[in-house]
Design a protein around this motif. Sequence first.
Motif, PDB file in Angstrom:
ATOM      1  N   MET A 165       4.988   4.999  -5.699  1.00 43.58           N
ATOM      2  CA  MET A 165       6.141   4.996  -6.592  1.00 43.58           C
ATOM      3  C   MET A 165       6.910   6.308  -6.484  1.00 43.58           C
ATOM      4  N   ALA A 166       6.203   7.415  -6.367  1.00 47.33           N
ATOM      5  CA  ALA A 166       6.877   8.713  -6.214  1.00 47.33           C
ATOM      6  C   ALA A 166       7.701   8.733  -4.933  1.00 47.33           C
ATOM      7  N   ARG A 167       7.166   8.171  -3.874  1.00 48.71           N
ATOM      8  CA  ARG A 167       7.912   8.123  -2.625  1.00 48.71           C
ATOM      9  C   ARG A 167       9.145   7.240  -2.758  1.00 48.71           C
ATOM     10  N   SER A 168       8.991   6.088  -3.425  1.00 51.94           N
ATOM     11  CA  SER A 168      10.099   5.153  -3.551  1.00 51.94           C
ATOM     12  C   SER A 168      11.225   5.704  -4.407  1.00 51.94           C
ATOM     13  N   LEU A 169      10.894   6.574  -5.367  1.00 52.81           N
ATOM     14  CA  LEU A 169      11.906   7.074  -6.283  1.00 52.81           C
ATOM     15  C   LEU A 169      12.815   8.122  -5.647  1.00 52.81           C
ATOM     16  N   ASN A 170      12.712   8.318  -4.340  1.00 53.87           N
ATOM     17  CA  ASN A 170      13.762   9.047  -3.633  1.00 53.87           C
ATOM     18  C   ASN A 170      15.050   8.232  -3.599  1.00 53.87           C
TER      19      ASN A 170
ATOM     20  N   ALA B 286       0.821  -1.201   0.000  1.00 54.68           N
ATOM     21  CA  ALA B 286       0.000   0.000   0.000  1.00 54.68           C
ATOM     22  C   ALA B 286       0.856   1.252   0.000  1.00 54.68           C
ATOM     23  N   PRO B 287       0.326   2.335  -0.573  1.00 50.47           N
ATOM     24  CA  PRO B 287       1.074   3.577  -0.569  1.00 50.47           C
ATOM     25  C   PRO B 287       1.330   4.068   0.844  1.00 50.47           C
TER      26      PRO B 287
ATOM     27  N   ALA C  70       8.105   3.248 -16.618  1.00 54.45           N
ATOM     28  CA  ALA C  70       8.069   4.620 -17.135  1.00 54.45           C
ATOM     29  C   ALA C  70       8.140   5.669 -16.025  1.00 54.45           C
ATOM     30  N   SER C  71       7.991   5.277 -14.769  1.00 55.98           N
ATOM     31  CA  SER C  71       7.859   6.244 -13.681  1.00 55.98           C
ATOM     32  C   SER C  71       9.056   7.182 -13.510  1.00 55.98           C
ATOM     33  N   PRO C  72      10.309   6.721 -13.623  1.00 55.63           N
ATOM     34  CA  PRO C  72      11.406   7.686 -13.480  1.00 55.63           C
ATOM     35  C   PRO C  72      11.307   8.855 -14.454  1.00 55.63           C
ATOM     36  N   LEU C  73      10.996   8.568 -15.710  1.00 54.12           N
ATOM     37  CA  LEU C  73      10.840   9.641 -16.691  1.00 54.12           C
ATOM     38  C   LEU C  73       9.580  10.449 -16.434  1.00 54.12           C
ATOM     39  N   LEU C  74       8.486   9.761 -16.081  1.00 48.60           N
ATOM     40  CA  LEU C  74       7.239  10.470 -15.809  1.00 48.60           C
ATOM     41  C   LEU C  74       7.393  11.418 -14.617  1.00 48.60           C
TER      42      LEU C  74
ATOM     43  N   GLY D  90      16.821   2.432 -10.654  1.00 44.59           N
ATOM     44  CA  GLY D  90      17.020   1.039 -11.056  1.00 44.59           C
ATOM     45  C   GLY D  90      16.664   0.069  -9.955  1.00 44.59           C
ATOM     46  N   GLY D  91      17.063   0.371  -8.725  1.00 49.30           N
ATOM     47  CA  GLY D  91      16.743  -0.505  -7.612  1.00 49.30           C
ATOM     48  C   GLY D  91      15.263  -0.537  -7.306  1.00 49.30           C
ATOM     49  N   VAL D  92      14.586   0.618  -7.457  1.00 54.59           N
ATOM     50  CA  VAL D  92      13.155   0.677  -7.198  1.00 54.59           C
ATOM     51  C   VAL D  92      12.389  -0.174  -8.207  1.00 54.59           C
TER      52      VAL D  92
END
Length: 436
Positions: A103-108, A27-28, A206-210, A112-114
Amino acid sequence: MTHGYTTGTPESTPSYGIPQQRGTEPAPAPAAGFAAGPAAAPAPAADPARTAAPKKPGRDRYLDLLRSIALVRVVVYHLFGWAWLTVLFPSMGVMFALAGSLMARSLNRPAGGVIKSRVRRLLPPLWAFSAVALTLMFAGGWNPVKDPDNGGTWGLVKLVDYVVPFGAPPFPWHLGSKSGLLEDTWAVQAAGPLWYLRAYLVFVVASPLLLRAFRRFPWPTVLAPLVLTAVVGTGIVTIPGETGNAVTDFGVYGGCWVLGFAHHDGLLAKIPRYAAVSLSALLMAFGLWWASGHLGPDGWDLNDIPLAQATWSFGFVVILLQYSPSWQELPGRLARWDKLVTLSNNRAVTIYLWHNMLIMATVPLIDQAYNLPFMQSDRAVAALDSTYMIWMFFLVWPLIGLTVLAFGWIEDIAAKRSPRLWPNGVKRGGGRRGPA
């Protein structure tokens, strides 16, 4: 015949439950708060008794509750096939928005690892489901090599979608007979929900670019998927095959995914609530107006009307996230559902993957009731016929519970956690377990 999932819509597998035809991720986490403003002049010392303790980081129970409601709605929709449920609560848009926020939180962390972590968490539960589904299909006599649509080498190659969902997996449209234990379309319904995994993986990759585009050009990135849907979801531009389905899915639910970014980064909180709700209501009204002139075979089922689904889901998600109270605990009477909300969030992938197959599994079980001695009268048979789907509704939940016990622990292994049979947040000693 064998086809991939051809509609590109989330829940358009037909409802299963016509009586006696025998002849639906972690869950988020909570949205990030705003950064502190400029330093202010020193203030008088606060009364220690009135100073609030800092909140502990943990799960946002409001978002957990939304995910649980979305899962229940998916199961009920696939059981009864009520088109109005897609208007009442657009589950797939909500689920994509919650996943986007996480996903936005994880991309801190490094992207690549996320991405690797997300893929790892998703695939093992899929493999368990695929092993059972393919075993049943092969045992029923399906041979993908001889299939008229995907035969030969291509039929074997397409089976890789049961391992990594690059596209829609193949399955036979008819297998067995209508007089068998299961209706001959059971494979279609079992494999139908797998479209979601393909769409989810596309968004994850696509999330890193988005996210980079969103933080540089927030509103164009938020609205771009709606524009894409207006182009490819209305017939202005037609992209054939599974590529077209994937692009349509991206357009329909991409706006909700990016709204998850906006929720996490605090962009939605900066918009006055009256403005956000008013504009969302106008967008949702447009969606219903568009749907009224483009009704599909199931009437007001928004899954058959991409632009209506996109605009209605987008506006619905904005309102839900605008009112997000960021609960650390479920308040009031909602607290009685705490254990089930925790369990459903810890086993969301398992529940979604297996629910359609379990709905179908209720049919041969309920059919055994017709053989009971007290069921031999016409009146008794008519009574069971008239309440057949209600019995299916009550029976599917214990089956889901058994499946959680049998296969849910695979989600823990995939997440590199110790396996748990029933992760409802309660420790063995009766206390509450901390957030996963």
